[in-house]
Design a protein around this motif. Sequence first.
Motif, PDB file in Angstrom:
ATOM      1  N   ALA A  96       0.866  -0.948   0.337  1.00 52.51           N
ATOM      2  CA  ALA A  96       0.217  -0.076   0.466  1.00 52.51           C
ATOM      3  C   ALA A  96       1.171   1.292  -0.260  1.00 52.51           C
ATOM      4  O   ALA A  96       2.155   0.976   0.095  1.00 52.51           O
ATOM      5  N   ALA A  97       0.411   2.594  -0.578  1.00 58.14           N
ATOM      6  CA  ALA A  97       0.791   3.454  -0.523  1.00 58.14           C
ATOM      7  C   ALA A  97       0.958   4.074   1.222  1.00 58.14           C
ATOM      8  O   ALA A  97       0.300   3.858   1.629  1.00 58.14           O
ATOM      9  N   PRO A  98       2.323   4.295   1.428  1.00 51.87           N
ATOM     10  CA  PRO A  98       2.465   4.838   2.908  1.00 51.87           C
ATOM     11  C   PRO A  98       2.190   6.302   3.958  1.00 51.87           C
ATOM     12  O   PRO A  98       2.491   5.651   5.094  1.00 51.87           O
ATOM     13  N   GLY A  99       2.015   7.315   2.940  1.00 58.56           N
ATOM     14  CA  GLY A  99       1.818   8.051   3.384  1.00 58.56           C
ATOM     15  C   GLY A  99       2.784   8.537   4.274  1.00 58.56           C
ATOM     16  O   GLY A  99       3.504   8.855   3.867  1.00 58.56           O
ATOM     17  N   SER A 100       2.052   9.603   5.353  1.00 57.39           N
ATOM     18  CA  SER A 100       3.295  10.379   6.023  1.00 57.39           C
ATOM     19  C   SER A 100       3.998   9.467   6.698  1.00 57.39           C
ATOM     20  O   SER A 100       5.097  10.145   7.242  1.00 57.39           O
ATOM     21  N   VAL A 101       4.174   8.279   6.590  1.00 59.20           N
ATOM     22  CA  VAL A 101       5.173   7.227   7.610  1.00 59.20           C
ATOM     23  C   VAL A 101       6.909   7.521   6.651  1.00 59.20           C
ATOM     24  O   VAL A 101       7.557   6.921   7.071  1.00 59.20           O
ATOM     25  N   PHE A 102       5.925   7.194   5.727  1.00 65.05           N
ATOM     26  CA  PHE A 102       7.374   7.553   4.847  1.00 65.05           C
ATOM     27  C   PHE A 102       8.112   8.986   4.558  1.00 65.05           C
ATOM     28  O   PHE A 102       9.277   8.641   3.767  1.00 65.05           O
ATOM     29  N   LYS A 103       7.479   9.935   5.169  1.00 67.12           N
ATOM     30  CA  LYS A 103       8.099  11.374   5.367  1.00 67.12           C
ATOM     31  C   LYS A 103       9.544  11.066   6.208  1.00 67.12           C
ATOM     32  O   LYS A 103      10.483  12.438   5.872  1.00 67.12           O
ATOM     33  N   VAL A 104      10.514   9.749   7.165  1.00 61.66           N
ATOM     34  CA  VAL A 104      11.427   9.985   7.642  1.00 61.66           C
ATOM     35  C   VAL A 104      12.268   9.389   6.173  1.00 61.66           C
ATOM     36  O   VAL A 104      13.286  10.170   6.218  1.00 61.66           O
ATOM     37  N   VAL A 105      11.965   8.816   5.458  1.00 60.57           N
ATOM     38  CA  VAL A 105      12.803   8.839   4.202  1.00 60.57           C
ATOM     39  C   VAL A 105      13.126   9.868   3.088  1.00 60.57           C
ATOM     40  O   VAL A 105      14.123  10.357   3.099  1.00 60.57           O
ATOM     41  N   SER A 106      12.109  10.906   3.247  1.00 55.65           N
ATOM     42  CA  SER A 106      11.682  11.864   2.612  1.00 55.65           C
ATOM     43  C   SER A 106      12.233  13.131   3.460  1.00 55.65           C
ATOM     44  O   SER A 106      13.970  14.197   2.636  1.00 55.65           O
ATOM     45  N   THR A 107      13.372  12.689   4.126  1.00 56.57           N
ATOM     46  CA  THR A 107      13.627  13.957   5.456  1.00 56.57           C
ATOM     47  C   THR A 107      15.138  13.706   5.079  1.00 56.57           C
ATOM     48  O   THR A 107      16.440  14.594   5.045  1.00 56.57           O
ATOM     49  N   ALA A 108      15.511  12.434   5.301  1.00 55.70           N
ATOM     50  CA  ALA A 108      16.772  11.997   4.596  1.00 55.70           C
ATOM     51  C   ALA A 108      17.075  12.236   3.478  1.00 55.70           C
ATOM     52  O   ALA A 108      18.194  13.057   4.015  1.00 55.70           O
ATOM     53  N   ALA A 109      16.905  12.928   3.013  1.00 56.91           N
ATOM     54  CA  ALA A 109      16.706  12.551   1.175  1.00 56.91           C
ATOM     55  C   ALA A 109      16.756  14.031   0.726  1.00 56.91           C
ATOM     56  O   ALA A 109      17.986  14.302   0.186  1.00 56.91           O
ATOM     57  N   ALA A 110      16.099  14.925   1.757  1.00 56.63           N
ATOM     58  CA  ALA A 110      16.295  16.295   1.811  1.00 56.63           C
ATOM     59  C   ALA A 110      17.810  16.882   2.433  1.00 56.63           C
ATOM     60  O   ALA A 110      18.717  17.735   1.873  1.00 56.63           O
ATOM     61  N   VAL A 111      18.715  16.184   4.183  1.00 56.24           N
ATOM     62  CA  VAL A 111      19.374  16.489   4.031  1.00 56.24           C
ATOM     63  C   VAL A 111      20.285  15.483   3.192  1.00 56.24           C
ATOM     64  O   VAL A 111      21.248  16.571   2.466  1.00 56.24           O
ATOM     65  N   GLN A 112      20.600  14.417   2.449  1.00 52.12           N
ATOM     66  CA  GLN A 112      21.527  14.285   2.001  1.00 52.12           C
ATOM     67  C   GLN A 112      21.678  15.099   0.969  1.00 52.12           C
ATOM     68  O   GLN A 112      22.503  15.231  -0.259  1.00 52.12           O
ATOM     69  N   ALA A 113      20.623  15.683   0.012  1.00 51.97           N
ATOM     70  CA  ALA A 113      20.541  16.844  -0.983  1.00 51.97           C
ATOM     71  C   ALA A 113      21.482  18.156  -0.739  1.00 51.97           C
ATOM     72  O   ALA A 113      21.490  18.492  -1.110  1.00 51.97           O
ATOM     73  N   GLY A 114      21.699  18.240   0.518  1.00 48.93           N
ATOM     74  CA  GLY A 114      22.196  19.639   0.945  1.00 48.93           C
ATOM     75  C   GLY A 114      20.984  20.564   2.125  1.00 48.93           C
ATOM     76  O   GLY A 114      21.806  21.590   2.341  1.00 48.93           O
ATOM     77  N   TYR A 115      20.354  20.378   2.314  1.00 48.93           N
ATOM     78  CA  TYR A 115      18.984  20.649   2.780  1.00 48.93           C
ATOM     79  C   TYR A 115      19.385  20.634   4.697  1.00 48.93           C
ATOM     80  O   TYR A 115      19.378  19.943   4.346  1.00 48.93           O
ATOM     81  N   PRO A 116      19.760  21.800   5.158  1.00 51.64           N
ATOM     82  CA  PRO A 116      20.043  21.681   6.674  1.00 51.64           C
ATOM     83  C   PRO A 116      18.695  21.203   7.285  1.00 51.64           C
ATOM     84  O   PRO A 116      17.544  21.779   7.106  1.00 51.64           O
ATOM     85  N   PHE A 117      18.804  20.007   8.010  1.00 53.15           N
ATOM     86  CA  PHE A 117      17.792  19.914   9.028  1.00 53.15           C
ATOM     87  C   PHE A 117      17.280  20.633   9.846  1.00 53.15           C
ATOM     88  O   PHE A 117      16.102  20.785  10.345  1.00 53.15           O
TER      89      PHE A 117
END
Length: 755
Positions: free
Chosen positions: A354-375
């Motif tokens: 199933a689509a995970p909805g917002s429990v997926f946001k831990v992945v997106s958060t890590a991706a944003a940091v990898q892309a150079g966006y400060p936590f």
Amino acid sequence: MTNIPETGRTPRVQIRLVVIQILVLSLLGTLGGRLWYLQIREGAAYAKEASGNHVQQVVEPAVRGSILDARGVPLADNETRLVVSASRTDLLKQKDDGKAVLTKLAGVLGMSAEEVTQKVRLCDAKTPQPCWNGSPYQPIPITDEATAKQALQIRERAEDFPGITAEPEAVRRYPAPGAANTAQVLGYLSPVTDEEITKAQDTDSPYLRSDQVGRSGLERQYDKQLRGKAGVTRYEVDNLGRVIGQAEADAAQPGSNLVTSVDARVQRVAEFELNEAMKAARKEWDRNTNERYKADSGAVVVMEAKTGRIVAMASNPTYDPNAWVGGISAKDYKRLTGKSSNYPLLNRAIQGQAAPGSVFKVVSTAAAVQAGYPFDGRYNCSSSYSVGGQVFKNFESQNHGPISLGRALEVSCDTVYYGLAHREWQKDGGINPKKKPKDFFYRTAHQFGLGAETGIDLPNEVSGRVPDREWKQAYWDANKSAWCKTGKKDGSYVEKIAYENCLEGNKMRAGDEINYSIGQGDTLVTPIQMATIYAAISNGGTLYDPTVGKAVISADGKSVKEIKPKSHGKLPVSKQTLAQMDDALAGVATRGTAAWRFGGWPQDKIQMHAKTGTAEVYGKQTTSWFATYTKDYAIVMTISQGGTGSGASGPAVRNIYDALYGISDDGTITPKNALLPTPQKGLPTIKTDGTIASPKISKDPAKEQQAFQKAPEEGAVAAGGSQPAATVASPEANRDTRRRRRRGPRGRGSRRVSS
């Protein structure tokens, strides 16, 4: 003079005699050669074959090993039953192919003649279940529930029941200790097929025609270890079939026992809470569809955070695995596999996508940091986000202003992730990407283990889906013709989507990446994948292969092979980022979207971390997700068409934690009522005779926990003696009773509203 030879024979006669002599010599030579070939060259082989014609084998099935929980409580074992079987070989020797005998047998057993006949017919492509899919030469069980009176009738009147036997046999049993069903994890057995016998004949674990083999779950995964080795006794018989001596005998070797990491008490609580959550969800009104939530299926996983071992795994709808013992009936088979069954044989913890909805946001958060966006940077959490005329809204159009990534996790702000994903899409070249786009959001998902199997020791796990550029191209290639045929520029919603996909379905569009950033769109995950990820966040970043098996112990107890935890990678985040995410997820439970479900939780004693998720699926009601962890456990629950994450799954997950740690609704900790405050370390005790000691288990641990949480015993240890660390984010958190906490109004999830 005369031309007649002195012998008196004419030349014609002589020629004939020569020919006859040559023929006689040729025949004698051929006969001699054949005798030499049979008696000398192939003599040993034919002697062996001739000997075999006078040897009959009697097979003694091996006792199948038990499947035990972490404390030694049997989840699957064996019991002796009176089994009535029929020999097709003997039945087919009769004039009516045994129809009269089977009809008479049905009367004795209290079954219908049709039911008995179906049991002995052979399975093929045109024959539906029930039927016999084992060897046609072995006895076919009709029932394993015969009474002593029925067995005596059959044996005393053997002449009336040719080809029918009634013997005591060891039969598989699934006792459901403490009402813990564990069906999808355990699996079931059925007879071995001729094809399987042929395939395994040259392996180190060949099948006999009498074998029962695992078809799913642990029964299949550990079939070789559990099955053991059947005993074979060979008897010498004369031409009349009378035994004249015993040639040789191989004693049966019982199968090994499998100790699992499952705790039957926690398993029961997990099953009970999942079922109660689904029933409660069906009473709630869905304002989007103007009907009650269907809550048609769900799953929950309880995992040891530091090892990946499974403490409990429940899937709903479920079934009784005992239905397969002794051959499944037509009624039961239809109930388990029919269109209206909703497929209870599926283990939705590892096979439900199933689509995970917002429990997926831990992945997106890590991706944003990898892309150079400060936590700790500032990102605008607006009420909506517009791209090319399309408006993507935040949940209930909330506006939190500039916030950090940590706060975005706490309040589950969609628009923060919309903006980050959109900017990365633009950097990668937009609709016409660069030659090597960085694709941080998709690459990070793969690094988290998504889009691949976790490696759990259960068969038929599915991999989920990360809808990256490679997947989009392959999917477009497979579906382009259908989309182009049905798509309409000004048609219905589905027709418009098909039209767009026809034109550019292989391209990564802005909307694709925006939806993906919050776990929507074409993203698919399984509960076991999300449990593995949240356990990794808890343990410092190690992604473990989930395991159910803990040790294989021989029947005599002398050989113990432990199944050690294995890792398949690390989370792609630094220690600093991991600590920041950990703090934010603790904030979800104390001041974020899950706080109203953890009111009164002793946060200063047992730190709780959580993430809510509400995934939208076109044509269906929202899917509820709730992902949590402590230092000891990770628990993930999902309910299809169940509503919001905190509203539907939140109360059940809280109740499972309460049972694990012995916590009442007011936050009081009672250690003696805790089922498993710390993960089980060692293996159960093995006695000198090889049997495994197992503790007693109550009739229903879930009902006991329910009673305890409502009225904890006096003298319990207060959680710190002061106000718990968890703050209250909703009036619902002040409700004291378990019943009200479970059935409170729908909580704040993280839902994308499509325009």
